[in-house]
Design a protein around this motif. Sequence first.
Motif, PDB file in Angstrom:
ATOM      1  N   ALA A 119      -6.749  -1.632   4.410  1.00 15.47           N
ATOM      2  CA  ALA A 119      -6.262  -1.125   3.122  1.00 15.47           C
ATOM      3  C   ALA A 119      -5.688  -2.264   2.288  1.00 15.47           C
ATOM      4  O   ALA A 119      -5.940  -2.350   1.074  1.00 15.47           O
ATOM      5  CB  ALA A 119      -5.201  -0.044   3.352  1.00 15.47           C
ATOM      6  N   GLN A 120      -4.945  -3.127   2.951  1.00 18.57           N
ATOM      7  CA  GLN A 120      -4.390  -4.286   2.247  1.00 18.57           C
ATOM      8  C   GLN A 120      -5.511  -5.200   1.774  1.00 18.57           C
ATOM      9  O   GLN A 120      -5.483  -5.720   0.651  1.00 18.57           O
ATOM     10  CB  GLN A 120      -3.441  -5.055   3.183  1.00 18.57           C
ATOM     11  CG  GLN A 120      -2.187  -4.283   3.553  1.00 18.57           C
ATOM     12  CD  GLN A 120      -1.407  -4.946   4.674  1.00 18.57           C
ATOM     13  OE1 GLN A 120      -1.851  -5.941   5.252  1.00 18.57           O
ATOM     14  NE2 GLN A 120      -0.248  -4.379   4.999  1.00 18.57           N
ATOM     15  N   LEU A 133       3.559  -3.419  -4.867  1.00 18.38           N
ATOM     16  CA  LEU A 133       2.204  -3.582  -5.401  1.00 18.38           C
ATOM     17  C   LEU A 133       2.261  -4.165  -6.807  1.00 18.38           C
ATOM     18  O   LEU A 133       1.452  -5.032  -7.169  1.00 18.38           O
ATOM     19  CB  LEU A 133       1.467  -2.239  -5.404  1.00 18.38           C
ATOM     20  CG  LEU A 133       0.054  -2.255  -5.982  1.00 18.38           C
ATOM     21  CD1 LEU A 133      -0.834  -3.250  -5.236  1.00 18.38           C
ATOM     22  CD2 LEU A 133      -0.557  -0.849  -5.939  1.00 18.38           C
ATOM     23  N   SER A 181       0.822  -1.212   0.000  1.00 11.39           N
ATOM     24  CA  SER A 181       0.000   0.000   0.000  1.00 11.39           C
ATOM     25  C   SER A 181       0.855   1.260   0.000  1.00 11.39           C
ATOM     26  O   SER A 181       0.362   2.340  -0.325  1.00 11.39           O
ATOM     27  CB  SER A 181      -0.936   0.015   1.222  1.00 11.39           C
ATOM     28  OG  SER A 181      -0.181  -0.110   2.412  1.00 11.39           O
ATOM     29  N   GLU A 182       2.168   1.128   0.377  1.00 12.43           N
ATOM     30  CA  GLU A 182       3.076   2.279   0.367  1.00 12.43           C
ATOM     31  C   GLU A 182       4.096   2.201  -0.759  1.00 12.43           C
ATOM     32  O   GLU A 182       4.529   3.224  -1.296  1.00 12.43           O
ATOM     33  CB  GLU A 182       3.830   2.396   1.702  1.00 12.43           C
ATOM     34  CG  GLU A 182       2.972   2.743   2.903  1.00 12.43           C
ATOM     35  CD  GLU A 182       2.321   1.518   3.516  1.00 12.43           C
ATOM     36  OE1 GLU A 182       2.802   0.405   3.226  1.00 12.43           O
ATOM     37  OE2 GLU A 182       1.329   1.674   4.259  1.00 12.43           O
ATOM     38  N   ILE A 196      -7.162  -3.766  -1.374  1.00 10.62           N
ATOM     39  CA  ILE A 196      -6.360  -3.949  -2.586  1.00 10.62           C
ATOM     40  C   ILE A 196      -6.471  -5.378  -3.085  1.00 10.62           C
ATOM     41  O   ILE A 196      -6.673  -5.635  -4.288  1.00 10.62           O
ATOM     42  CB  ILE A 196      -4.880  -3.582  -2.313  1.00 10.62           C
ATOM     43  CG1 ILE A 196      -4.742  -2.088  -2.035  1.00 10.62           C
ATOM     44  CG2 ILE A 196      -3.997  -3.984  -3.494  1.00 10.62           C
ATOM     45  CD1 ILE A 196      -3.344  -1.676  -1.589  1.00 10.62           C
TER      46      ILE A 196
END
Length: 692
Positions: free
Chosen positions: A656-657, A630, A624-625, A660
Motif C-alpha cells: 500500500a505504501q 500523507l 496510509s492511515e 502511494i
Amino acid sequence: MQISELVEIFAEHTDIVFWVRTDSEMLYINEAYERVWGFSRKALYQNPNSFVELVHPEDLPELLDYLQSDKKQTPVWSMQYRLVLNSGEIRWFEVTNKLIDVEGRNFPGIMIGTAIDITQEKRISDKLFASEEKFRMIAENTSDGLLVFENNQVVYASPAYFKQLGYEEQEELGRDTASIADLLHPEDRDATLHSIQQAISRGDEELVYRFRAQSKQGDYIWREDHAKFVYDDNGNYVRAYVVARDVTDHVLTEQKIYDLAMSDRLTGLCNWFKFTQDYAMTKDDGGDKVFILLDLDGFRLINDTHGHHQGDVILKFIGSRLKKAFPDAKIARYGGDEFVLLFNSITDNQKQMNLGVEFLAQSILSEVARPFRLYDRSTIRRKYSLTAGIGVMTFKGYIPLQEVFRLAEIALYNAKHRDKNQFAIYDEQMQQCMLQKVTMEEQLARALVDKELEIYFQPQFDLQHRCVAFECLLRWFHPQDGWIAPDQFIPIAEQMGMIVVIERWVIQQVCGLLQSKVFKENRADLSASINISSYHFLQEDFESNLLATVKEAKVDCCLIVLELTESLLISQKELVSEKMARLKPFGFRFSLDDFGTGYSSLSYLKNLSFDQVKIDKSFINSMSEEAKDLSVVKAIVALAKALELELVAEGVESEAQQAILADLRCDLLQGYLFSKPIPKADFINKFVITKG
C-alpha cells in the motif's frame, strides 16, 4: 594554577616568593632568593629545610618549634628571624605563610609564602630606645611612619606617617587613640584593637599587626605596624613605639598570588580548587542544594575546525554568560569544556523544587545556546551556536563533594546518551546505565580492531523495481551480547570521537567494493550512500582524506552519495555549505537524511547544494492511515520536484505504501518490502551478480 605561571609573574619580584607543601616539598621559589640571600635555589629544591642552617642561633628554637608542630596548619602564620647570609652579614626577615587547604584532600596542604627584608625597620625600632634625639633624627629621615603613644595619646608622629595617609605634616589629625582607631577599616577595627589590648594585658614587649587605614582621599592603604611596648618596674603599661609601614603593594602581590591560585585564568571564574574550599564552608548548612555539571556538546570539533584560540574565546563567552545570568550561583570551570554550578535551596516543597530544577537546567541550556560569532581559519566572522549536556544532583544538607560530583557525572552521561542539548536529574537507576555505557565504550574501542564491525547493504529501487543504488549501514556483532543496535553504539562513538576512525574505515571498504572486479563487470552503475556524522564532516581534513581514499581506489566520485543530517545544518550551516561547494566539482552527491523530523527549513534545500532528499520512515509508516502524514509526504514530494531534487522514501514496508509513493512519482524506494540490510556477500549475489 601552573608553576610556570608563577615563574612568569614573580621571577623579577624584589621580595622572596615561594610555594611549598606542608610536607616540606618546595614547589617554587623565585630568583630573589639568590639575589637577596646569596644561596643557590637548587639546594633548596633538593632540601627545602636547608635554609634552617642560615638561621641565627638565637632565633632557631622558635623556628624549629614551628616546623615540628601543627602550626603549619594555621591559615596565616608570620614570624621574624635573622639569617646569616653567604657574605657573613646578619639581616632580619619577616616570613608570612598562607595555607591553602582543600576539603577531603589526600595530599598535604600548600602554603603560599613571602619573605621580606625588614633589617632597616628592626634597626630603626631598636634605636628608638637608644635616645630621643637619635629617635627623632631617624624618624624624620625614613619612609616608614613612626608614632609614640602615651596615656592613650599620640605624643609624636613622624612626617612619613602623615605622608602615608596623604596629609601635610602641619594638618591636624586626631591625637587620641579613638581618633586613630577611626581611621581603621570597619572590618579590621575590632580585631586590631583587640589584639593590641590582649598583647598589653599579657605584658608582651612586641606586636606585629596588619590592617587597612583610610587616607585623606578616602581610599584605604594596607599598613603593617610593629609596636614595642614599654612598662614600668611594676609591669604597668607606659608607652608604645610604633613603626608604621605601608605594605599595600606587598598585600596586593599576595592577593594576586592567591587570586591566580584560586581562579581560572581563561574565564575569570573560580577554579575547581577554590570551588572545593567554598563548598567545604557549606558543611554546617542544612538546606537544599542543587549541583549542576555542564559539558559542552561537540566542543572538541570547534577546537579541531577553528583552532584552540577560538575555542578559548567560546569558553570565555560561556563563563561570562553563566556568571551574568546566574549571579547567585557559585560557578567554576572544572576543566576543559566543563563547568560546575552550585545553587542554594530553590524551594522547600519537593514537587516545586523538582519543577524549579528543571526550569533552572533548561535556562542554563538556553543561555549556552544563544548564538555568537567566531572567526574561522580563513578570518571570516561567522555565526555559531552551541549546545550542552547537563547532569543535576539535588541533595539536602552536606555530602562530600567527590560523591556529589560522581553522581552528577552519572546524570550527565545519561543526558549525553539521549541527545544533544539535554539535561538529566540523578536517580539511582542511572548508576546501572552508567556502568553499561562505560562497558560499551571499552568494548567499542576494541570492536574495529577485532573485526566485530560490519557493513550491511540495503538496496534502493526505482519505480521499475530495478536496484539502482544502495545504502551502507554499520552493524556491530558482539561476541557475547550479539547484535547491538546502531542507535546504542553510534552516539557513543560520536561522543568518543571514534566515529571519525569508523567512518573512514567504512569509506575505504565501500570504495574497495565499488572498484572490485565483480562490481565493475556486473553493476558499475550502482551508487553507494554513506552516512557521515556531523563531527566527522566538520573535521578540517575531511575533504583531503575523502579525496585521497577515492583517488587511491580509483573510484568515480559520482558513485558516492554523502548523507548528512539536519542537526549538522542547524549549528554549522555556513561551514557545511563551503565544504559541499568544494566537493561538488569532483562529482560527489549529497543527500539530506531524515527530512521532516528535525527543524526542517526550506533554506537548507534552497541554499545548499543537495542532490537528494530522504523522507523519514516515520512519515512513510503511517501515511496510509494518517491523512496528515500523507499530506506531509505529498508536500515533501512536491517541494523536491520543484527544486529538481531526487527523492528517496525509506522504511517502505507494505505494498500500500509502495502504491502511494508510485502514484506520487517518488524516485527511489527503500525498505523491508524489498530487502532488509544484508551482508556484503548476500548483496553481491542477489543484487550485483544477478542484477536484481
